[in-house]
Design an enzyme around this catalytic site. Sequence first.
Site, PDB file in Angstrom:
ATOM      1  N   LYS A  51     -18.924   9.886  -5.486  1.00 27.55           N
ATOM      2  CA  LYS A  51     -19.316   9.006  -4.373  1.00 27.55           C
ATOM      3  C   LYS A  51     -20.648   9.477  -3.775  1.00 27.55           C
ATOM      4  CE  LYS A  51     -14.484   7.860  -3.594  1.00 27.55           C
ATOM      5  NZ  LYS A  51     -13.240   8.061  -2.876  1.00 27.55           N
ATOM      6  N   GLN A  95     -10.704  10.918   2.038  1.00 29.67           N
ATOM      7  CA  GLN A  95     -10.270  10.980   0.639  1.00 29.67           C
ATOM      8  C   GLN A  95      -8.757  11.215   0.573  1.00 29.67           C
ATOM      9  OE1 GLN A  95     -12.134  10.282  -2.010  1.00 29.67           O
ATOM     10  NE2 GLN A  95     -10.487  10.695  -3.450  1.00 29.67           N
ATOM     11  N   ASP A 118     -13.106   1.960   3.113  1.00 28.09           N
ATOM     12  CA  ASP A 118     -12.048   1.849   2.106  1.00 28.09           C
ATOM     13  C   ASP A 118     -11.218   0.573   2.289  1.00 28.09           C
ATOM     14  OD1 ASP A 118     -11.741   3.775   0.082  1.00 28.09           O
ATOM     15  OD2 ASP A 118     -11.094   5.292   1.533  1.00 28.09           O
TER      16      ASP A 118
HETATM   17  N1  GUN Z   1      -8.077   8.502  -3.801  1.00 29.19           N
HETATM   18  C1  GUN Z   1      -7.942   7.790  -4.943  1.00 29.19           C
HETATM   19  N2  GUN Z   1      -8.526   6.584  -4.813  1.00 29.19           N
HETATM   20  C2  GUN Z   1      -9.048   6.535  -3.568  1.00 29.19           C
HETATM   21  C3  GUN Z   1      -9.779   5.563  -2.846  1.00 29.19           C
HETATM   22  O1  GUN Z   1     -10.072   4.452  -3.311  1.00 29.19           O
HETATM   23  N3  GUN Z   1     -10.139   5.906  -1.595  1.00 29.19           N
HETATM   24  C4  GUN Z   1      -9.821   7.094  -1.050  1.00 29.19           C
HETATM   25  N4  GUN Z   1     -10.206   7.338   0.195  1.00 29.19           N
HETATM   26  N5  GUN Z   1      -9.149   8.022  -1.686  1.00 29.19           N
HETATM   27  C5  GUN Z   1      -8.774   7.745  -2.942  1.00 29.19           C
END
Ligand code: GUN
Length: 296
Positions: A51, A95, A118
């Site tokens: 990211k 996360q 998200d």
């Molecule tokens: N962990 C696995 N996929 C995701 C996601 O799309 N967003 C977040 N914040 N954590 C994750």
Amino acid sequence: MDIDGKALAGRIKRDLAKRVKEGIARSGREPQLAVILVGDDPSSVSYVAGKAKACVEVGIRNTTIRLPESITQDELIAEIERLNADPAVDGILVQLPLPRHIRKRQTLAHLDHRKDVDGFHPLNVAAMWQKLPCVEACTPRGIITMLLDNGIRIEGRHAVVVGRSSLVGYPVSKMLLDRNATVTVAHSHTPDLGAITRQADILVVAIGQPHLIKGDMVKEGCVVVDVGISRDPETGKYVGDVDYAEVAPKASYITPVPGGVGPMTIASLMQNTVDCYLDHIDPRTDDDRDIYTQGF
Ligand code: GUN
């Protein structure tokens, strides 16, 4: 035919980079995404690094906040509230997964929903189910973008979604329904999964079981979207929920793993972050975004 998620994600990020430049010219400040990472789970560390790399490509300032596994719920919420109040932060991502002692839903509900890149905040989820403007969850947004970009008709088709997680299966089934697909959601309690998946014109698989979907479980010409990503313990390679070697010859389109949905999730996160930034520097007055924020 493979759907090249990596190439499409590249195009999206290049387009976003232009929009960010224009935003900076107008507002005099750059977008900022704050990522909270609790603990040091290796997969999460690697996702967060992916990211951060995408942020560099798009021109978004990325601040990764690493917090110890032992953090308390109150301390984590205090960190979220600090970021909510920071006018230089446009997006906040916590996360997942979080340690077991942290209550995930309660924590996510503390995000300012306007910075919830998200799309996990209850207001964004509720708005999505009511077709109100909202931040859409990244993977579902990426899936729809891939289908549309490839000219794949959704309206009137039978979409089968395998999996009903709050991150993928549940929201993507609603987003397909909103585009006039007939949607069936199958899950771990569905007997004779193959009888359902064989009906699919569009099959989205997000259940986290490597190679669950075999060649005899899809019909000829089906569009297959494989959201699963697991590491094969023997080869160390990433594999999806779909047995690609068996299914690809029958599919009209299929997303490979890796290089399909994964890069699109990150591209959608970048889109969400830029959308939040543009709303932040230039608040919209012409939509009904305020309707669902009043009273909360
Ligand atoms: N962990 C696995 N996929 C995701 C996601 O799309 N967003 C977040 N914040 N954590 C994750």
